[in-house]
Design a protein around this motif. Sequence first.
Motif, PDB file in Angstrom:
ATOM      1  N   UNK A  81      -4.902  -2.599  12.123  1.00 40.51           N
ATOM      2  CA  UNK A  81      -4.960  -4.065  12.221  1.00 40.51           C
ATOM      3  C   UNK A  81      -3.579  -4.641  12.544  1.00 40.51           C
ATOM      4  N   UNK A  82      -2.562  -4.071  11.911  1.00 36.19           N
ATOM      5  CA  UNK A  82      -1.187  -4.530  12.162  1.00 36.19           C
ATOM      6  C   UNK A  82      -0.804  -4.319  13.632  1.00 36.19           C
ATOM      7  N   UNK A  83      -1.219  -3.169  14.200  1.00 33.43           N
ATOM      8  CA  UNK A  83      -0.911  -2.892  15.611  1.00 33.43           C
ATOM      9  C   UNK A  83      -1.623  -3.886  16.519  1.00 33.43           C
ATOM     10  N   UNK A  84      -2.901  -4.195  16.186  1.00 35.58           N
ATOM     11  CA  UNK A  84      -3.629  -5.160  17.005  1.00 35.58           C
ATOM     12  C   UNK A  84      -2.968  -6.538  16.928  1.00 35.58           C
ATOM     13  N   UNK A  85      -2.606  -6.958  15.703  1.00 33.12           N
ATOM     14  CA  UNK A  85      -1.943  -8.270  15.561  1.00 33.12           C
ATOM     15  C   UNK A  85      -0.615  -8.294  16.305  1.00 33.12           C
ATOM     16  N   UNK A  86       0.121  -7.211  16.210  1.00 32.80           N
ATOM     17  CA  UNK A  86       1.413  -7.161  16.901  1.00 32.80           C
ATOM     18  C   UNK A  86       1.215  -7.197  18.415  1.00 32.80           C
ATOM     19  N   UNK A  87       0.130  -6.538  18.918  1.00 39.19           N
ATOM     20  CA  UNK A  87      -0.149  -6.594  20.352  1.00 39.19           C
ATOM     21  C   UNK A  87      -0.506  -8.017  20.783  1.00 39.19           C
TER      22      UNK A  87
ATOM     23  N   UNK B 140      -6.835   3.151   3.555  1.00 36.73           N
ATOM     24  CA  UNK B 140      -6.532   1.715   3.669  1.00 36.73           C
ATOM     25  C   UNK B 140      -5.269   1.486   4.483  1.00 36.73           C
ATOM     26  N   UNK B 141      -4.275   2.340   4.261  1.00 40.06           N
ATOM     27  CA  UNK B 141      -3.020   2.211   5.010  1.00 40.06           C
ATOM     28  C   UNK B 141      -3.256   2.423   6.500  1.00 40.06           C
ATOM     29  N   UNK B 142      -4.087   3.434   6.843  1.00 46.36           N
ATOM     30  CA  UNK B 142      -4.363   3.672   8.259  1.00 46.36           C
ATOM     31  C   UNK B 142      -5.097   2.474   8.882  1.00 46.36           C
ATOM     32  N   UNK B 143      -6.105   1.904   8.148  1.00 48.18           N
ATOM     33  CA  UNK B 143      -6.833   0.747   8.657  1.00 48.18           C
ATOM     34  C   UNK B 143      -5.910  -0.455   8.795  1.00 48.18           C
TER      35      UNK B 143
ATOM     36  N   UNK C 230      -5.255   8.302  -3.999  1.00 48.25           N
ATOM     37  CA  UNK C 230      -4.239   8.371  -2.931  1.00 48.25           C
ATOM     38  C   UNK C 230      -4.902   8.467  -1.560  1.00 48.25           C
ATOM     39  N   UNK C 231      -5.976   9.283  -1.447  1.00 49.87           N
ATOM     40  CA  UNK C 231      -6.678   9.393  -0.164  1.00 49.87           C
ATOM     41  C   UNK C 231      -7.257   8.041   0.250  1.00 49.87           C
ATOM     42  N   UNK C 232      -7.839   7.312  -0.728  1.00 50.83           N
ATOM     43  CA  UNK C 232      -8.372   5.985  -0.399  1.00 50.83           C
ATOM     44  C   UNK C 232      -7.273   5.041   0.053  1.00 50.83           C
TER      45      UNK C 232
ATOM     46  N   UNK D  17       0.846  -1.214   0.000  1.00 50.48           N
ATOM     47  CA  UNK D  17       0.000   0.000   0.000  1.00 50.48           C
ATOM     48  C   UNK D  17       0.871   1.250   0.000  1.00 50.48           C
ATOM     49  N   UNK D  18       1.971   1.207   0.799  1.00 49.95           N
ATOM     50  CA  UNK D  18       2.885   2.352   0.823  1.00 49.95           C
ATOM     51  C   UNK D  18       3.502   2.574  -0.557  1.00 49.95           C
ATOM     52  N   UNK D  19       3.861   1.462  -1.236  1.00 53.33           N
ATOM     53  CA  UNK D  19       4.410   1.584  -2.593  1.00 53.33           C
ATOM     54  C   UNK D  19       3.375   2.182  -3.544  1.00 53.33           C
ATOM     55  N   UNK D  20       2.121   1.719  -3.405  1.00 49.87           N
ATOM     56  CA  UNK D  20       1.063   2.279  -4.260  1.00 49.87           C
ATOM     57  C   UNK D  20       0.870   3.761  -3.982  1.00 49.87           C
ATOM     58  N   UNK D  21       0.938   4.146  -2.690  1.00 51.25           N
ATOM     59  CA  UNK D  21       0.800   5.566  -2.348  1.00 51.25           C
ATOM     60  C   UNK D  21       1.946   6.363  -2.944  1.00 51.25           C
TER      61      UNK D  21
END
Length: 968
Positions: A562-568, A555-558, A549-551, A308-312
């Motif tokens: 999710x990544x933070x929750x999985x890491x927790x 998506x990156x923020x969501x 880009x805004x979309x 997603x970062x690459x797409x942004x």
Amino acid sequence: MISQLIDAKPEDLRVYIEEVAGISKYKERRKETERRMRHTRDNLDRLSDLREELGRQLHHLERQAKAAERYGGHRKEERRVKSQLQVLKWQAITRDAEAKEENIGRLQNEQEARIADQRHADAEIETGRDNLVQLSDELNEVQKRFYDYGTEIARIEDGIQFQNERSKQLKTDLQQVSENWRKVKVDLENDERVLSEIREEIAETEPRKKEIQKHEEISGTNLLDSEQAMQSWQHEWDEFNHAAAESRQEGEVGQSRIGHLEESIERLDDRVKILRNDLQRLEDLSVEDEIGPLESMLRTQEQQLARIAQEITELSVQIENEREQNSKCNADLDATRSELQGIKGRFASLEALQQTALGQQDDAEMGWLEKHGLNYKDRLAEKIKVEPSWELAVETVLGDYLQSVFVEELDSLSSMLADFDKGALSFVASDTVNASTTVSETLASKVSGDINIESFLGNVLVASNLDEALAMRTSLAFGHSIVTPDGIWIGSNWLRISKDHDATAGVIKRQAEMEALTQSIAQQEQDVARLTKELESGVAGLTLAENDRDQQQARLAEQQRTYSETRAQLGAKKLQAEQVKTDLARANSEIESSVAHLQEDHDNLGIARNQLQLAMDRMEEDMLAKQNLTERRDQIQHTLDEVRSRAKTDSDAAHQLALGIQSLHSRILSTEQAMSRLQEQQQELTDRKVSLENAIRESEEPQGQLKAELEAQLQKRLDVENELTTVREKSEAVAHKIRQLEQDRAGFEEQVEAVRNSLEQVRLDFQGLDVRRNTIREQMLEENEDFDEVRQSLPTEANEEAWEDLLRRVSNRIARLGAINLAAIDEFKIQSERKQYLDAQNEDLESALQTLENAIRKIDVETRTRFKETFDKVDNKLQQIFPKLFGGGHAYLEMTGEDLLDTGVGLMARPPGKRNSSIQLLSGGEKALTAIALVFSIFSLNPAPFCLLDEVDAPLDDVNVARYSELV
């Protein structure tokens, strides 16, 4: 110097003569004067360019100053008409404002009547709302109690469920701890029993030890008395006894140690089994299995985040590219618009000049043409096409006829010309087209168009230049004339030439340029439309890319959340796994320690058994040796058998008893160490058991109380629910009544709103009119116009439409003047003064240049004179000295050029008997003597304080050396 003169060139000989003549200072003065002349000429050239440019500017400013004067008169008339038009608009606005004020009063009365009805409905609604608020407060209070009971019930149920789960877990742990505690207790009791038995055995052995020791002392005393005669044999016997005692002692100690080690191995085996059961329970936990999927999920999410970062990033690059393209397109659009604006400005300026040249700015004439519908007719200049380079000739011949109005037929003008009383107009009829029989030599052949131009130009012949025209003049027919491309018009006895460059000149060229500009404007407008479309497309693409880009950022923020929750979750699982690993490590450590002790005990058991076997073997050997010694003893001394036998028996008994006591003490020490470890483990399990029992009691105590509270809260919530239903029914009844009242009030509000909207619209219209009236007054005040004075001076028959038409005509006159430089008059005066100053400077520079040229001429005269005089003197001396050195012959100097300023000097030497044409044909000695003659000739004119001649006589023979010496 001699060597230099031998091969000297003409320009080098000139240098030597110039040094004798002292011409170097003249050369320096001439170079400096030439440098100053070049500088003066450069300044004069620059000044000439400035004067020429200033002359063009003065001519241009003079034309602009005249246009500015005409512009001032038109602007003054425009301000007068504009002020009067503003007053007329003010009067019309005032009439509309008065009508609006009357309408405002009527609408205000109607609005007040509708508001009274609305207020009556509002009073009834307010009473109902007060009742509804009271019921709402009561409903809120009941709902609050209902929700409070529900919250308390949920809390109690959660507490009961938590206590049940916690009690279950605590009981499981207590059962496991109790089982382990019982096993440790059994092991400890066994060790205590064994320890008690060993201590009892030691207590029983102590009295026997003292008695045996006492008999041993008596037997020893008797034995010593009996053995004094047999020292040698006795010594051997003692050594045998000592060796035999050690073997027996080692065997007894080994037996005791083997028994203790077997008991320790049994206890350690039981402990290892218990620990391995605990280890199996910890390993059955699936924490590690859960960590793997979480780590895989985390890696997948990291890849998604990177993607997603690459797409942004790609979208950002695309956005930057879109912005650069849009910026470039916008710049091209601005440049094209600017160019279009410049072309339109040029076209407007040409159009204004063309209208002036075609007489379309005279109000009287244009008014008459507009009155009869002829103001939109083309002029003659607009209907003809002229070949290139013949425009000036056509303008010279046609003159004012180029302003002629193009009409269909002249007969239609007879009734119109009756009311034409001012100005001058020309008309050209279109009822006849160009004749095909046009003479090729006439000016009409250079013109094309839908007009019979033969009547104007058929008698005008053409010539390529003035000389040809003058030659053709003698053969001109009556009424004919000749014109050249330069605009020189010649008749049989007259000549006309025009070099004016006013607004009426260049009408035909200007018309052609206007047509070209019209095509260019159309092309530029197409380019502007195309670039505008491209820019709109680029902006749409940029907006779409920014939305993408805004979309992607959303998506990156969501995905990051999710990544933070999985890491927790992964961190929590890893922490739990670390705890399990710690417990496993502790259990493994204890197992390893127990296994190590167990292995150590097994090793020690094997060693003890080996030592016991060795001791038994040695004991068998000692028995054989003892038997031999006894037989020998019987033979040596029969009388001491009993004493020795008694002493030996007592000694053996005492020694055996000591070994047994030592073995018992070793067993006590080992048992106490094992009991110490078991007691520590028992204490840990006891503390854990007590802690679990207390936790179970604490978790079971509140359950009964919580269940009782739950029953009470359920009953209270049921009562409050019934009360809540009653209050809701009352509230709904009051709300229904309020809705009916609000519907009635809505009707009144619509009526009030309709009247208010009408009133507001009328007020806005009135305010707009009032603002417009005030704006008119303010505008006139800003323009220094007295409103009252203008209104009083306004004609009674004035009307807004007529005055707007008058203002438009005045504005058209100003527009036809084109761009006006109002500062041209002052600039013309300033530039005129500067022109006078530059003229004075030009005269000074020309005077200085003349002075420098005179100085150079004077320097050249003096240089020529001094060079010629010196040349002649050196030549005379050379002709005198050369024959003396050579004993005859002759030599002379000659100039290689005509100009004394840059001519070279040649040396001609002919010794006696030779007719050589060049000094290079002489021998070395002859060249040296010739050079010596020239040196002495130069020194005779310009003697020096001393002269150094180094090996001048080297190339000379003896005769010539003698002549040289005589000359010196």
